[in-house]
Design a protein around this motif. Structure first.
Motif, PDB file in Angstrom:
ATOM      1  N   LYS A   1       0.729  -1.273   0.030  1.00 54.51           N
ATOM      2  CA  LYS A   1      -0.195   0.092   0.113  1.00 54.51           C
ATOM      3  C   LYS A   1       0.951   1.303  -0.024  1.00 54.51           C
ATOM      4  O   LYS A   1       0.665   2.066  -0.686  1.00 54.51           O
TER       5      LYS A   1
ATOM      6  N   ASP B   1       0.200   5.372   9.535  1.00 57.71           N
ATOM      7  CA  ASP B   1       0.882   4.676  10.467  1.00 57.71           C
ATOM      8  C   ASP B   1       1.620   5.852  10.757  1.00 57.71           C
ATOM      9  O   ASP B   1       2.116   6.093  11.874  1.00 57.71           O
TER      10      ASP B   1
ATOM     11  N   ARG C   1      -5.710   0.906  18.136  1.00 57.86           N
ATOM     12  CA  ARG C   1      -6.806   1.206  17.180  1.00 57.86           C
ATOM     13  C   ARG C   1      -7.649   2.488  17.482  1.00 57.86           C
ATOM     14  O   ARG C   1      -8.252   3.094  16.594  1.00 57.86           O
TER      15      ARG C   1
ATOM     16  N   GLY D   1      -3.119  -1.859   7.960  1.00 54.38           N
ATOM     17  CA  GLY D   1      -4.091  -3.370   7.575  1.00 54.38           C
ATOM     18  C   GLY D   1      -4.837  -3.634   8.425  1.00 54.38           C
ATOM     19  O   GLY D   1      -5.838  -4.346   8.127  1.00 54.38           O
ATOM     20  N   GLY D   2      -5.461  -3.237   9.751  1.00 60.49           N
ATOM     21  CA  GLY D   2      -6.198  -3.325  10.489  1.00 60.49           C
ATOM     22  C   GLY D   2      -7.206  -2.388  10.727  1.00 60.49           C
ATOM     23  O   GLY D   2      -8.145  -2.461  11.420  1.00 60.49           O
TER      24      GLY D   2
ATOM     25  N   ARG E   1       6.660  -4.840  12.258  1.00 61.71           N
ATOM     26  CA  ARG E   1       5.169  -4.909  12.615  1.00 61.71           C
ATOM     27  C   ARG E   1       4.982  -5.936  13.655  1.00 61.71           C
ATOM     28  O   ARG E   1       5.116  -7.167  13.635  1.00 61.71           O
TER      29      ARG E   1
ATOM     30  N   LEU F   1       2.277  -7.188  15.046  1.00 60.70           N
ATOM     31  CA  LEU F   1       1.573  -8.469  15.045  1.00 60.70           C
ATOM     32  C   LEU F   1       2.054  -9.413  14.367  1.00 60.70           C
ATOM     33  O   LEU F   1       1.817 -10.710  14.381  1.00 60.70           O
TER      34      LEU F   1
ATOM     35  N   ARG G   1      -9.771 -11.592   7.953  1.00 60.27           N
ATOM     36  CA  ARG G   1     -10.152 -10.083   7.554  1.00 60.27           C
ATOM     37  C   ARG G   1     -10.602  -9.959   5.905  1.00 60.27           C
ATOM     38  O   ARG G   1     -10.987  -8.830   5.361  1.00 60.27           O
TER      39      ARG G   1
END
Ligand code: S3P
Length: 174
Positions: free
Chosen positions: A17, A36, A60, A82-83, A120, A122, A139
């Motif tokens: 992205k 970000d 979030r 991404g989230g 990242r 996660l 997702r």
């Protein structure tokens, strides 16, 4: 009703992205914004530090605030985290002022792109490929349901992906 002057890119971590967004913005003379980066400057710490010190829920919350602030601008290309799709309100707001593209990639493509990076949180786990599969599975429907268009990047280079997006926008007359 507000017009859609922005282009938002959604999709999994490592799908591309940011690279696609930066190149796209340059080509169409828009400003590039990465949510970000916005989050890090608001929180005054890195994303890894936010996760480590405050946890995902707090991240979030800042992510939604950062997105809201970004969406008040015009003629921008936005690369989202991404989230971002996990919160429906984020998508609802994004769609009012943006044409939304899902940058789609398989877990293998994603794994290849992220395997040497460490920023990242996660994916900082013993088996990142398994984690990618698990999160992508969770997702996938959200990405597909949240977008206006899908651009698959598994077999294409950045320039081609940028051209695909430009073609779609031109076809829509936006
Ligand atoms: C996340 C994606 C990351 C970043 C954070 C969480 C996610 O952004 O927002 O690490 O939940 O998928 P990128 O998609 O730009 O890597």
């Amino acid at each position: 009703m507000a017009t859609k002057t922005n282009i938002a890119l959604i999709g999994f971590m490592g799908a591309g992205k940011t690279t696609i967004g930066r190149n796209l913005a340059k080509k169409i003379n828009f400003t590039f914004v990465d949510t970000d980066d916005e989050i890090e400057s608001r929180a005054k710490m890195s994303i890894s530090e936010i996760f480590e010190l405050h946890g995902e829920e707090y991240f979030r919350k800042i992510e939604s605030e950062a997105l809201n602030s970004v969406l008040s601008r015009e003629n921008i290309v936005i690369a989202t985290g991404g989230g971002v799709v996990k919160n429906k309100k984020n998508i609802d707001k994004m769609k009012i002022v943006s044409t939304v593209f899902y940058i789609e990639a398989t877990s293998e493509t994603i794994y290849n792109n992220v395997k040497n990076s460490t920023h990242r949180p996660l994916l900082n786990c013993p088996n990142p490929l398994e984690k990618i599969n698990e999160l992508l599975n969770d997702r996938l429907e959200l990405y597909k349901n949240s977008c206006d268009f899908i651009v698959n990047v598994d077999k294409t280079e950045v320039d081609q992906n940028v051209e695909s997006i430009i073609n779609i926008i031109n076809m829509r007359g936006e």
